[in-house]
Design an enzyme around this catalytic site. Sequence first.
Site, short mmCIF file in Angstrom:
data_model
loop_
_atom_site.label_atom_id
_atom_site.label_comp_id
_atom_site.label_asym_id
_atom_site.label_seq_id
_atom_site.Cartn_x
_atom_site.Cartn_y
_atom_site.Cartn_z
N ASP A 1 -31.44 8.50 11.95
CA ASP A 1 -32.09 9.27 10.89
C ASP A 1 -32.67 10.57 11.46
OD1 ASP A 1 -33.52 10.17 8.65
OD2 ASP A 1 -34.23 8.16 8.13
N HIS B 1 -29.89 9.49 7.69
CA HIS B 1 -30.85 9.10 6.65
C HIS B 1 -30.20 8.34 5.50
CE1 HIS B 1 -34.60 9.38 4.41
NE2 HIS B 1 -33.97 9.95 3.40
N SER C 1 -36.95 6.45 1.61
CA SER C 1 -37.21 7.89 1.68
C SER C 1 -38.52 8.23 0.95
CB SER C 1 -36.01 8.65 1.12
OG SER C 1 -36.08 10.02 1.42
#
Length: 326
Positions: A269, A302, A126
């Site tokens: 995601d 995610h 991330s």
Amino acid sequence: MENKLNPITIKNFTTESGVVCPVLNLTFEVFGPALHTAPVVLVNHALTGNSRVVGIDGWWNDLIGDNKTIDTNKYTVIAFNIPGNGYDKTTIDNYTDFKTRDIAQLFIQGIQFLEIDQLYALIGGSVGGGIAWEMLALEPKITQHLIPIATDWKSTDWLIANCFLQEQILNNSSRPIEDARAHAMLCYRTPESFKQKFQRTRNEELAIFNVESWLLHHGQKLQKRFQLSSYKMMNQLLKTIDITRNSESFEVLASKIEAEIHIIGIDSDLFFTAKENKETYQELKKLHVKVSYQEIKSVHGHDAFLIEYEQLNNLLADIFKGNNKI
């Protein structure tokens, strides 16, 4: 594995926006063999993470540790705290003065302070992966392997829009951390993940849906351990990933890269989409960069890089096999 925070004092740091910080404290932890006795892996933490990647409360214990995929018998693992994340008790109120590249610059200064000539691997998920991209763009020789997971070299319009809404909540809500976290969880997971988990069931005691009580729980949990200024800072960094901003074109920057790049996307995601990751892979391939693309298959979106440990271990195993020497 118990460990301690180590400080580095950085003086007169000038941010990309021209703000001079007389003193900034950069803290870090080291796991495994002592520095300069084994290959070094730098781990960049995500939004609510910190330098404690291994041991009690270690957030990547399933991936890193003794005899794990990133084996702390073979590799020295370092993790810096993003200044302002609150883990080292310091906060930054003027968060809009900072962009992701500033943190990359600070981490590079930390590497130089520790007299590390080159990392074996630079890995992050991330926003941590976004910082890793920025580090490689600034210092193309910094690492042998770049491993960006559930991230990309730029924040898309969709991501910027979500960060904008997060900032609105953080600045205007009467319960900023709880409410912002509840919204964020909708982006970190997927409709299919929620369907699988909750099946429209209800919490009879609270007289609300279980998905609602789950969102409330995550908000309250984060509120207890995270500071408002830290959330604002990390959200700002998530919004400002872009290795080309006020810099050279992607093609020019990519042409300088010597590292092997191992992009790991997540098929579901919603934040850093697999489509964007695949486009980055294709662009790098065209430019003759040593690059691979692999994908975590998951309904969880995610957050899958923190959930699907078995898949992640399998995808990374070949990079960290063998007895590497300095």
